[in-house]
Scaffold this active site. Structure first.
Site, short mmCIF file in Angstrom:
data_model
loop_
_atom_site.label_atom_id
_atom_site.label_comp_id
_atom_site.label_asym_id
_atom_site.label_seq_id
_atom_site.Cartn_x
_atom_site.Cartn_y
_atom_site.Cartn_z
N GLU A 1 -4.10 9.55 6.46
CA GLU A 1 -3.83 8.58 7.52
C GLU A 1 -5.05 8.33 8.41
OE1 GLU A 1 -0.37 10.04 9.55
OE2 GLU A 1 0.99 9.51 7.90
N GLU B 1 3.82 10.58 1.50
CA GLU B 1 4.73 11.06 2.54
C GLU B 1 5.88 10.08 2.68
OE1 GLU B 1 3.31 12.12 6.40
OE2 GLU B 1 1.59 13.25 5.62
#
EC number: 3.2.1.4
Length: 473
Positions: free
Chosen positions: A173, A295
């Site tokens: 991220e 995720e």
């Protein structure tokens, strides 16, 4: 040598040879089923409460989770998981410039946990997680490049002889932390930062040679998000068929992730999931670019029935476009924070079995079971009559029966053994207890009559009887 493996009708490959299959990532992801992430563990940071100089590995448990064990991974494998993401924060565990030397203790512990995952016969994804040096601002770019190269060179060297069962994920991220664009798909500054770092990561791993020349690599969009801005400005490297796009999607947001105003506990609308999967399909899959959703999850709101329906819907949609998913498990079940716990890591009890059931059901006809081989010895009983008789279940799968009841290795359910270096099926006469159908612990009945099974998966362990999945035993 550890004999750990997946049974299939087509092949039997023994982990430990370290031979690297020269296959594309498009082919690799076909073998990934459901993934599980070791959240809030190796990625935990406690700079204010721990003395990293005295104990480098104490951070593993400083966010409240217990020390990770091999048995945890065996349990997950038995449940049907075959992909294991290992989020890892390296900050606090490496030295100063210019070498940025990773602490030996820390590297050893990371290596142990990677082996826990590999030892199941499944896949491990190792990454760089909660770092601050790679916040996606132009002012950080040059220093971030130096650290990225130094850290990944060391990781690549540590695992140089590992085969395709180990995947490297360059960043987690990457985004402009604290900026208005942080979670809104980014801007030109952020997109450029992520693209340059991704490109450098791929080149760095490839340059280390050996198996790393063929290593499967995951690279994220800006913030790993599924957003028009992030995706449209993402640069995928050309000429390398062993690169996978890493995306995260906690959808629908109000059901899955939102912990404030607007949060809901009922799953009744899959439109956000549909949009995400349609976007992934049109932007990547249809263009021959493989994707892993690294995720996803839906936090506990005392709504397990809804989460079961959500899990089945989510996985069914992802599976339909060939995208494997890795569920986030941070080990937390109650409280005011993010409650993404799935399995109690101390007792190995599945806290939300219906949620696991939903994940497995979502795989549908693509379900594949993995068998974890452990070193044990079967016990010969008075009923045992070791013979060369091949009238056991394994013959239908292309393997002979074991000649005797004492074999070098058996799998976790005692059905498969290794005898004289070859896999074989253990006859039921080698046990004086009735065989229990393994599928019942996953919420599926045993097949009552194998002659009436109208469909089996590729390893012959699952069947469809009267329109329902059942376990063959």
């Amino acid at each position: 040598m550890k004999f750990l493996n997946t049974f299939s009708l087509l092949s039997l490959a023994i982990i430990g040879s370290k031979a690297m299959k020269n296959i594309s990532s498009k082919e690799l992801v076909k073998d990934l089923t459901i993934g599980w992430s070791l959240g809030n563990t190796l990625d935990a940071t406690c700079f204010e409460t721990l003395d990293y100089n005295k104990n480098q590995i104490a951070s593993e448990t400083c966010w409240g989770n217990v020390k990770t064990t091999q048995e945890l991974y065996y349990k997950l494998s038995d449940l049907g998981f075959n992909t294991f993401r290992i989020p890892t924060t390296w900050s606090g565990h490496f030295g100063n410039a210019p070498d940025y030397k990773i602490n030996d203790q820390w590297m050893k512990r990371v290596h142990e946990i990677v082996d826990y995952a590999i030892n199941t016969g499944g896949y491990a994804i190792l990454n760089i997680h909660h770092e601050t040096w790679n916040h996606a601002f132009q002012k950080n770019l040059e220093s971030a490049k130096k650290i990225l190269v130094a850290i990944w060179k060391q990781i690549a060297a540590e695992f140089a002889d590992y085969d395709e069962h180990l995947i490297f994920e360059g960043m987690n991220e990457p985004r402009k932390v604290g900026d208005p664009a942080e979670w809104n798909g980014g801007d030109y500054e952020g997109w450029n930062f992520v693209n340059e770092m991704n490109d450098l990561f791929v080149k760095t791993i490839r340059a280390t040679g050996g198996n790393n020349a063929l290593r499967h690599l995951m690279i994220p969009t800006y913030a790993a998000c599924i957003n028009d801005g992030a995706i449209n400005n993402f640069k995928f490297p050309s000429g390398d068929d062993k690169v996978i796009v890493s995306l995260h999607s906690y959808s629908p947001y109000n059901f899955a992730l939102n912990n404030g105003a607007g949060a809901i506990s009922n799953f009744y609308d899959g439109s956000e999931i549909d949009w995400a999967m349609n976007t992934i399909n049109s932007k990547f899959i249809s263009r021959g670019i493989p994707v892993i959703i690294g995720e996803f999850g839906a936090m506990n709101r005392n709504n397990e029935d809804d989460r079961e329906r959500w899990a089945e819907y989510y996985i069914k949609k992802a599976t339909s476009i060939g995208v494997p998913c890795v569920i986030w498990d941070n080990g937390y079940f109650e409280g005011e924070g993010e409650r993404f716990g799935l399995i109690n890591r101390s007792t190995l009890q599945v806290v939300y079995p219906k949620l696991v059931n939903g994940l497995i059901k979502g795989l549908g006809n693509s379900i594949k079971t993995r068998t974890t081989i452990r070193r044990t010895t079967t016990t010969t009983t008075s009923q045992s009559q070791p013979t060369n008789n091949d009238s056991c279940f394994s013959v239908n799968l292309g393997y002979s029966c074991c000649n005797g009841c004492e074999v070098e290795y058996t799998d976790s359910d005692g059905e498969w053994g290794v005898e004289n270096g070859n896999w074989c099926g253990i006859k039921s006469s080698c046990s004086n207890t009735s065989r229990i159908c393994w599928s019942e612990k996953l919420g599926y009945p045993c097949c009552q009559n194998t002659s009436s099974v109208v469909y089996t998966d590729n390893d012959g362990k699952w069947g469809v009887e009267n329109g329902n999945w059942c376990g063959i035993y």
